[in-house]
Design a protein around this motif. Sequence first.
Motif, PDB file in Angstrom:
ATOM      1  N   VAL A   8       0.817  -1.220   0.000  1.00 38.24           N
ATOM      2  CA  VAL A   8       0.000   0.000   0.000  1.00 38.24           C
ATOM      3  C   VAL A   8       0.851   1.271   0.000  1.00 38.24           C
ATOM      4  CG1 VAL A   8      -0.315   0.020   2.511  1.00 38.24           C
ATOM      5  CG2 VAL A   8      -2.028   1.080   1.060  1.00 38.24           C
ATOM      6  N   PHE A   9       2.015   1.246   0.639  1.00 33.34           N
ATOM      7  CA  PHE A   9       2.825   2.467   0.662  1.00 33.34           C
ATOM      8  C   PHE A   9       3.524   2.697  -0.682  1.00 33.34           C
ATOM      9  CE2 PHE A   9       3.366   2.238   5.580  1.00 33.34           C
ATOM     10  CZ  PHE A   9       2.020   2.517   5.718  1.00 33.34           C
ATOM     11  N   ALA A  10       3.857   1.610  -1.392  1.00 30.22           N
ATOM     12  CA  ALA A  10       4.383   1.767  -2.749  1.00 30.22           C
ATOM     13  C   ALA A  10       3.332   2.415  -3.636  1.00 30.22           C
ATOM     14  CB  ALA A  10       4.800   0.410  -3.310  1.00 30.22           C
ATOM     15  N   GLU A  16      -1.107   6.147  -6.659  1.00 33.12           N
ATOM     16  CA  GLU A  16      -2.253   5.327  -7.055  1.00 33.12           C
ATOM     17  C   GLU A  16      -3.306   5.315  -5.946  1.00 33.12           C
ATOM     18  OE1 GLU A  16       0.763   2.358  -9.502  1.00 33.12           O
ATOM     19  OE2 GLU A  16      -0.503   1.489  -7.935  1.00 33.12           O
ATOM     20  N   ILE A  17      -2.881   5.648  -4.723  1.00 33.22           N
ATOM     21  CA  ILE A  17      -3.772   5.736  -3.562  1.00 33.22           C
ATOM     22  C   ILE A  17      -3.541   7.106  -2.938  1.00 33.22           C
ATOM     23  CG2 ILE A  17      -4.137   4.862  -1.211  1.00 33.22           C
ATOM     24  CD1 ILE A  17      -3.460   2.113  -2.169  1.00 33.22           C
ATOM     25  N   PRO A  18      -4.627   7.807  -2.553  1.00 37.75           N
ATOM     26  CA  PRO A  18      -4.429   9.136  -1.963  1.00 37.75           C
ATOM     27  C   PRO A  18      -3.931   9.049  -0.518  1.00 37.75           C
ATOM     28  CG  PRO A  18      -6.752   8.567  -1.973  1.00 37.75           C
ATOM     29  CD  PRO A  18      -6.045   7.440  -2.686  1.00 37.75           C
ATOM     30  N   ALA A  30       5.802  12.096   4.298  1.00 37.98           N
ATOM     31  CA  ALA A  30       5.113  11.964   5.590  1.00 37.98           C
ATOM     32  C   ALA A  30       3.632  12.230   5.374  1.00 37.98           C
ATOM     33  CB  ALA A  30       5.692  12.946   6.610  1.00 37.98           C
ATOM     34  N   PHE A  31       2.797  11.346   5.931  1.00 37.74           N
ATOM     35  CA  PHE A  31       1.346  11.486   5.735  1.00 37.74           C
ATOM     36  C   PHE A  31       0.611  10.917   6.953  1.00 37.74           C
ATOM     37  CE2 PHE A  31       0.836   6.985   4.643  1.00 37.74           C
ATOM     38  CZ  PHE A  31       2.109   6.664   4.153  1.00 37.74           C
ATOM     39  N   HIS A  32      -0.632  11.361   7.121  1.00 34.78           N
ATOM     40  CA  HIS A  32      -1.417  10.928   8.281  1.00 34.78           C
ATOM     41  C   HIS A  32      -1.782   9.446   8.174  1.00 34.78           C
ATOM     42  CE1 HIS A  32      -1.962  14.850  10.172  1.00 34.78           C
ATOM     43  NE2 HIS A  32      -2.060  15.347   8.943  1.00 34.78           N
ATOM     44  N   ASP A  33      -1.662   8.731   9.294  1.00 35.18           N
ATOM     45  CA  ASP A  33      -2.108   7.337   9.360  1.00 35.18           C
ATOM     46  C   ASP A  33      -3.633   7.302   9.212  1.00 35.18           C
ATOM     47  OD1 ASP A  33      -0.747   4.525  10.765  1.00 35.18           O
ATOM     48  OD2 ASP A  33      -2.929   4.671  10.564  1.00 35.18           O
ATOM     49  N   VAL A  42       1.353  10.135  12.434  1.00 34.22           N
ATOM     50  CA  VAL A  42       1.843  10.363  11.072  1.00 34.22           C
ATOM     51  C   VAL A  42       2.873   9.285  10.735  1.00 34.22           C
ATOM     52  CG1 VAL A  42       3.232  11.967   9.668  1.00 34.22           C
ATOM     53  CG2 VAL A  42       1.359  12.835  11.100  1.00 34.22           C
ATOM     54  N   LEU A  43       2.844   8.841   9.490  1.00 35.59           N
ATOM     55  CA  LEU A  43       3.805   7.862   8.998  1.00 35.59           C
ATOM     56  C   LEU A  43       4.817   8.571   8.112  1.00 35.59           C
ATOM     57  CD1 LEU A  43       1.184   5.188   7.933  1.00 35.59           C
ATOM     58  CD2 LEU A  43       2.597   5.133   9.999  1.00 35.59           C
ATOM     59  N   VAL A  44       6.076   8.186   8.227  1.00 33.34           N
ATOM     60  CA  VAL A  44       7.114   8.710   7.344  1.00 33.34           C
ATOM     61  C   VAL A  44       7.752   7.534   6.627  1.00 33.34           C
ATOM     62  CG1 VAL A  44       9.083  10.261   7.120  1.00 33.34           C
ATOM     63  CG2 VAL A  44       7.555  10.486   9.102  1.00 33.34           C
ATOM     64  N   GLY A  96       7.732  -7.948  15.351  1.00 31.94           N
ATOM     65  CA  GLY A  96       7.588  -6.508  15.562  1.00 31.94           C
ATOM     66  C   GLY A  96       6.209  -5.989  15.227  1.00 31.94           C
ATOM     67  N   GLY A  97       5.377  -6.840  14.620  1.00 33.63           N
ATOM     68  CA  GLY A  97       4.009  -6.421  14.305  1.00 33.63           C
ATOM     69  C   GLY A  97       3.906  -5.558  13.060  1.00 33.63           C
ATOM     70  N   GLN A  98       4.869  -5.697  12.136  1.00 31.01           N
ATOM     71  CA  GLN A  98       4.840  -4.893  10.913  1.00 31.01           C
ATOM     72  C   GLN A  98       3.758  -5.414   9.970  1.00 31.01           C
ATOM     73  OE1 GLN A  98       8.571  -4.758   8.799  1.00 31.01           O
ATOM     74  NE2 GLN A  98       7.813  -3.298   7.273  1.00 31.01           N
ATOM     75  N   GLU A  99       2.842  -4.523   9.585  1.00 32.88           N
ATOM     76  CA  GLU A  99       1.757  -4.905   8.676  1.00 32.88           C
ATOM     77  C   GLU A  99       2.075  -4.551   7.229  1.00 32.88           C
ATOM     78  OE1 GLU A  99      -1.739  -2.980  10.088  1.00 32.88           O
ATOM     79  OE2 GLU A  99      -1.660  -3.962  12.047  1.00 32.88           O
ATOM     80  N   VAL A 100       2.691  -3.396   7.020  1.00 35.43           N
ATOM     81  CA  VAL A 100       2.969  -2.940   5.649  1.00 35.43           C
ATOM     82  C   VAL A 100       4.469  -3.122   5.372  1.00 35.43           C
ATOM     83  CG1 VAL A 100       2.891  -1.015   4.041  1.00 35.43           C
ATOM     84  CG2 VAL A 100       1.080  -1.275   5.753  1.00 35.43           C
ATOM     85  N   VAL A 105       8.320   4.796   9.677  1.00 40.95           N
ATOM     86  CA  VAL A 105       8.248   5.080  11.102  1.00 40.95           C
ATOM     87  C   VAL A 105       6.921   5.771  11.374  1.00 40.95           C
ATOM     88  CG1 VAL A 105      10.759   5.263  11.351  1.00 40.95           C
ATOM     89  CG2 VAL A 105       9.391   7.346  11.095  1.00 40.95           C
ATOM     90  N   HIS A 106       6.411   5.499  12.571  1.00 43.69           N
ATOM     91  CA  HIS A 106       5.230   6.189  13.064  1.00 43.69           C
ATOM     92  C   HIS A 106       5.706   7.344  13.953  1.00 43.69           C
ATOM     93  CE1 HIS A 106       2.401   2.605  12.499  1.00 43.69           C
ATOM     94  NE2 HIS A 106       3.600   2.045  12.363  1.00 43.69           N
ATOM     95  N   ILE A 107       5.107   8.513  13.796  1.00 40.32           N
ATOM     96  CA  ILE A 107       5.259   9.592  14.774  1.00 40.32           C
ATOM     97  C   ILE A 107       3.919   9.684  15.501  1.00 40.32           C
ATOM     98  CG2 ILE A 107       5.602  12.053  15.158  1.00 40.32           C
ATOM     99  CD1 ILE A 107       7.246  12.156  12.601  1.00 40.32           C
TER     100      ILE A 107
END
Length: 121
Positions: A8-10, A16-18, A30-33, A42-44, A96-100, A105-107
């Motif tokens: 999804v982040f790619a 392709e995704i807003p 950097a964008f809002h989770d 926010v995710l970076v 570590g619970g990584q989904e994507v 990183v999460h802020i």
Amino acid sequence: MSYDPNNVFAKILRKEIPCKIVHETEHALAFHDVHPQAPYHVLVIPKGAFVSFDDFTEQAPVDMVVGFFRAVGETARILGVEADGYRVISNIGDHGGQEVPHFHVHIAAGRPLGPILNVIP
Ligand code: AMP
């Protein structure tokens, strides 16, 4: 683990995704989770094909590593959370619970966040 270009982040990087952008540089976005778990969440992500923190810090060019981490700090300052404080988290792999599977990183900020680990099974 090899990089999945359909994560999804790619798709966000390819527009392709807003997403709701907070900050963008040559090396980072950097964008809002979409499911915020704090008043500020926010995710970076780096602008490159890296699966995890481990993969990124081993494989990415030095200027991208520096540019990425600079952008994390800039994002926190843009949010205005540096005075009260915030938390930077990176989940890595299964335990570590990584989904994507695109390094991020999460802020998290905006209230006292409690212990680093709320639940240890
Ligand atoms: P992680 O468990 O560290 O891999 O966290 C992945 C994060 O990505 C979660 O907090 C999700 O809410 C977030 N997320 C998933 N899809 C999107 C999206 N399309 N836009 C913004 N955040 C997302």
